[in-house]
Design a protein around this motif. Structure first.
Motif, PDB file in Angstrom:
ATOM      1  N   SER A  87       0.274   8.388 -15.492  1.00  0.00           N
ATOM      2  CA  SER A  87      -1.130   8.567 -15.110  1.00  0.00           C
ATOM      3  C   SER A  87      -1.650   7.422 -14.250  1.00  0.00           C
ATOM      4  CB  SER A  87      -2.002   8.708 -16.358  1.00  0.00           C
ATOM      5  OG  SER A  87      -1.646   9.843 -17.099  1.00  0.00           O
ATOM      6  N   ALA A  88      -1.076   6.223 -14.421  1.00  0.00           N
ATOM      7  CA  ALA A  88      -1.523   5.066 -13.643  1.00  0.00           C
ATOM      8  C   ALA A  88      -1.445   5.339 -12.137  1.00  0.00           C
ATOM      9  CB  ALA A  88      -0.679   3.841 -13.995  1.00  0.00           C
ATOM     10  N   THR A  89      -0.400   6.047 -11.720  1.00  0.00           N
ATOM     11  CA  THR A  89      -0.252   6.398 -10.302  1.00  0.00           C
ATOM     12  C   THR A  89      -1.375   7.319  -9.855  1.00  0.00           C
ATOM     13  OG1 THR A  89       2.146   6.254 -10.580  1.00  0.00           O
ATOM     14  CG2 THR A  89       1.363   7.333  -8.590  1.00  0.00           C
ATOM     15  N   GLY A  90      -1.698   8.296 -10.697  1.00  0.00           N
ATOM     16  CA  GLY A  90      -2.770   9.242 -10.374  1.00  0.00           C
ATOM     17  C   GLY A  90      -4.129   8.572 -10.270  1.00  0.00           C
ATOM     18  N   PHE A  91      -4.404   7.631 -11.178  1.00  0.00           N
ATOM     19  CA  PHE A  91      -5.690   6.917 -11.131  1.00  0.00           C
ATOM     20  C   PHE A  91      -5.799   6.061  -9.870  1.00  0.00           C
ATOM     21  CE2 PHE A  91      -5.762   7.607 -15.843  1.00  0.00           C
ATOM     22  CZ  PHE A  91      -6.952   8.320 -15.867  1.00  0.00           C
ATOM     23  N   GLY A  92      -4.700   5.392  -9.514  1.00  0.00           N
ATOM     24  CA  GLY A  92      -4.675   4.612  -8.279  1.00  0.00           C
ATOM     25  C   GLY A  92      -4.877   5.508  -7.069  1.00  0.00           C
ATOM     26  N   ASN A  93      -4.270   6.684  -7.133  1.00  0.00           N
ATOM     27  CA  ASN A  93      -4.381   7.692  -6.070  1.00  0.00           C
ATOM     28  C   ASN A  93      -5.834   8.083  -5.813  1.00  0.00           C
ATOM     29  OD1 ASN A  93      -4.144  10.165  -4.563  1.00  0.00           O
ATOM     30  ND2 ASN A  93      -2.046  10.348  -5.307  1.00  0.00           N
ATOM     31  N   ILE A  94      -6.532   8.447  -6.884  1.00  0.00           N
ATOM     32  CA  ILE A  94      -7.923   8.902  -6.778  1.00  0.00           C
ATOM     33  C   ILE A  94      -8.848   7.780  -6.289  1.00  0.00           C
ATOM     34  CG2 ILE A  94      -9.930   9.595  -8.182  1.00  0.00           C
ATOM     35  CD1 ILE A  94      -8.028  11.328  -9.820  1.00  0.00           C
ATOM     36  N   LEU A  95      -8.546   6.543  -6.714  1.00  0.00           N
ATOM     37  CA  LEU A  95      -9.438   5.415  -6.449  1.00  0.00           C
ATOM     38  C   LEU A  95      -9.666   5.157  -4.957  1.00  0.00           C
ATOM     39  CD1 LEU A  95     -10.998   3.233  -8.111  1.00  0.00           C
ATOM     40  CD2 LEU A  95      -9.051   1.716  -7.680  1.00  0.00           C
ATOM     41  N   LEU A  96      -8.600   5.242  -4.154  1.00  0.00           N
ATOM     42  CA  LEU A  96      -8.721   4.849  -2.746  1.00  0.00           C
ATOM     43  C   LEU A  96      -8.516   5.985  -1.740  1.00  0.00           C
ATOM     44  CD1 LEU A  96      -7.100   1.288  -2.355  1.00  0.00           C
ATOM     45  CD2 LEU A  96      -9.499   1.922  -2.416  1.00  0.00           C
ATOM     46  N   THR A  97      -8.243   7.181  -2.209  1.00  0.00           N
ATOM     47  CA  THR A  97      -7.953   8.298  -1.298  1.00  0.00           C
ATOM     48  C   THR A  97      -9.012   8.450  -0.212  1.00  0.00           C
ATOM     49  OG1 THR A  97      -6.668   9.526  -2.940  1.00  0.00           O
ATOM     50  CG2 THR A  97      -7.653  10.804  -1.184  1.00  0.00           C
ATOM     51  N   ARG A  98     -10.275   8.489  -0.607  1.00  0.00           N
ATOM     52  CA  ARG A  98     -11.369   8.725   0.337  1.00  0.00           C
ATOM     53  C   ARG A  98     -11.502   7.572   1.348  1.00  0.00           C
ATOM     54  NH1 ARG A  98     -17.212   9.282   0.211  1.00  0.00           N
ATOM     55  NH2 ARG A  98     -17.786  11.300   1.102  1.00  0.00           N
ATOM     56  N   GLN A  99     -11.280   6.338   0.861  1.00  0.00           N
ATOM     57  CA  GLN A  99     -11.395   5.173   1.743  1.00  0.00           C
ATOM     58  C   GLN A  99     -10.312   5.177   2.825  1.00  0.00           C
ATOM     59  OE1 GLN A  99     -12.150   5.020  -1.570  1.00  0.00           O
ATOM     60  NE2 GLN A  99     -14.292   4.684  -1.038  1.00  0.00           N
ATOM     61  N   TRP A 100      -9.082   5.590   2.438  1.00  0.00           N
ATOM     62  CA  TRP A 100      -8.001   5.684   3.428  1.00  0.00           C
ATOM     63  C   TRP A 100      -8.343   6.742   4.476  1.00  0.00           C
ATOM     64  CZ3 TRP A 100      -5.435   1.569   3.517  1.00  0.00           C
ATOM     65  CH2 TRP A 100      -4.890   0.962   2.380  1.00  0.00           C
ATOM     66  N   GLY A 101      -8.933   7.857   4.027  1.00  0.00           N
ATOM     67  CA  GLY A 101      -9.332   8.919   4.958  1.00  0.00           C
ATOM     68  C   GLY A 101     -10.361   8.428   5.966  1.00  0.00           C
ATOM     69  N   LYS A 102     -11.346   7.669   5.479  1.00  0.00           N
ATOM     70  CA  LYS A 102     -12.398   7.121   6.360  1.00  0.00           C
ATOM     71  C   LYS A 102     -11.802   6.126   7.361  1.00  0.00           C
ATOM     72  CE  LYS A 102     -16.382   5.939   4.314  1.00  0.00           C
ATOM     73  NZ  LYS A 102     -17.275   5.408   3.245  1.00  0.00           N
ATOM     74  N   LEU A 103     -10.856   5.308   6.883  1.00  0.00           N
ATOM     75  CA  LEU A 103     -10.207   4.339   7.774  1.00  0.00           C
ATOM     76  C   LEU A 103      -9.415   5.063   8.862  1.00  0.00           C
ATOM     77  CD1 LEU A 103      -9.596   1.346   8.353  1.00  0.00           C
ATOM     78  CD2 LEU A 103      -7.597   1.548   6.840  1.00  0.00           C
ATOM     79  N   GLY A 104      -8.743   6.148   8.480  1.00  0.00           N
ATOM     80  CA  GLY A 104      -7.988   6.951   9.449  1.00  0.00           C
ATOM     81  C   GLY A 104      -8.881   7.544  10.524  1.00  0.00           C
TER      82      GLY A 104
END
Length: 404
Positions: free
Chosen positions: A258-275
């Motif tokens: 689950s740790a991977t999933g929580f890390g995933n959710i945490l920054l997904t949107r920020q990476w999209g905005k940076l892209g």
């Protein structure tokens, strides 16, 4: 509220439920098979593998077909067909009395597992190019959240209500959300002259992917991401056993997963905005390097908490990869073939889901579990160099044709 925002909110909720439904069976699949008769452990384990894997295998073949139908007839009808289809498959799983029948229903579920890529295509077609990364990352948070909490929800409901009612409750939830799509989603009609939706043959789409090297490369990277996740996933419980003396291994391995999933959710949107700001291919290259940096130390972990920390950091890196890939496809593929191109991208991901556990099993069997992390890290590094070469080749090709 604008139509686009309302559509996005509805699809985030629906993707959460569909994502959860595809993984909720994981904690109790072998137990459910065992409840259908007096079987040996070997028989149960073999059929659990077949029944879990067949959904991804069939979905691998079907994703481009659903995408093509979406391009031609609109994405909303495909969402309704696949949504109700998934609900029906899960409902009848709860009624099943035979292992072979359960296998058949999971195969049927694979046929209609086009919901999430179709939702991506729908939202992508209505999203301005300059905000595609942020919007598609927001949408992915729904499906990622579903796959993260699906096993927890499934296991909890199975304990509380039993296997049969867990399937029925899940089917009802997906039916309600699909009805929300039926009455809540408003799909803008395409300008047929602008999109030329009817004029792209399957051969045209495949030629576009093969000729456009960077488009093919991001799909291969989508496969690598799933390969990396699923190669380690079946081995995680065994690896956790080596790092801890505690008795609650199932819970601790679930925590590491689950740790991977929580890390995933945490920054997904920020990476999209940076892209959206600097380019999705640049973000993807950065994330491939970070994924390599964070996955290799997992092989060297001397305690469970070190493993959980690096799996969390690894999750933060891979969280931005799929939205970056989807947003990149949104920019590179003509509107009239986007659904089918996204379908092929999803097929690459399903191929990773199926082949990941096989790769992990072979590598760990030959040189040990920790070596799987090294192999995965090297795959990310190879993907980075191939993408870097593809980007530079694409730029040189562009300059050559424009006389720069």
């Amino acid at each position: 509220m604008s139509i686009e925002k309302r559509n996005l909110r509805i699809m985030v909720v629906c993707n959460f439920l569909v994502g959860a439904s595809t993984t909720m069976i994981m904690p109790f699949l072998s137990l459910y098979i065992k409840s259908l008769g007096h079987f040996s452990d070997e028989y149960v384990q073999r059929w659990a593998g077949f029944i879990f894997g067949v959904t991804f295998l069939v979905a691998f073949l079907m994703s481009p077909i659903w995408g093509r139908f979406g391009d031609r007839f609109g994405f909303k009808p495909i969402l309704i067909i696949t949504g109700y289809g998934i609900a029906a498959s899960i409902f009848f799983m709860g009624m099943m009395k035979h292992v072979e029948g359960l296998f058949f229903l999971r195969m049927c579920m694979g046929i209609v597992t086009g919901f999430i890529p179709t939702s991506m295509a729908l939202i992508s077609s209505q999203t301005p190019r300059e905000t595609a990364g942020k919007t598609l990352a927001t949408l992915q948070m729904g499906s990622v959240g579903g796959t993260l909490f699906g096993p927890i929800i499934g296991g909890t409901m199975a304990d509380a209500f039993g296997f049969k009612y867990t399937f029925i409750i899940t089917a009802i939830a997906i039916t309600i959300s699909t009805t929300g799509v039926l009455f809540g989603i408003i799909e803008k009609k395409k300008d047929r002259n602008a999109s030329q939706a009817k004029n792209f043959t399957r051969k045209d789409v495949i030629k576009r992917i093969v000729d456009h090297r960077i488009l093919l490369m991001v799909m291969i990277i989508a496969l690598l991401i799933q390969l990396a996740n699923f190669s380690v996933q079946p081995l995680l419980a065994l690896y956790v056993t080596k790092l801890t003396n505690g008795g609650n291994v199932a819970f601790l391995s679930g925590l590491a997963f689950s740790a991977t999933g929580f890390g995933n959710i945490l920054l997904t949107r920020q990476w999209g905005k940076l892209g959206d700001k600097i380019g999705h291919e640049k973000v993807l290259m950065l994330l491939l390097v970070l994924a390599c940096i964070f996955i290799v130390p997992q092989a060297l972990a001397s305690s469970l908490w070190e493993l959980i920390l690096f799996r969390f950091l690894f999750g933060m890196a891979i969280g931005g990869m799929n939205p970056s890939i989807t947003a990149f496809i949104r920019l590179e593929a003509p509107l009239g073939m986007q659904g089918e191109v996204l379908g092929y991208n999803q097929s690459f991901r399903f191929l990773g889901n199926v082949s990941g556990p096989v790769l992990g099993g072979i590598v760990s069997g030959i040189i040990g579990i920790s070596s799987v992390f090294y192999v995965t890290g090297s795959l990310f590094l190879i993907a980075f160099f191939v993408l870097w070469i593809s980007v530079h080749h694409d730029r040189n090709h562009h300059h050559l044709h424009h006389g720069v």
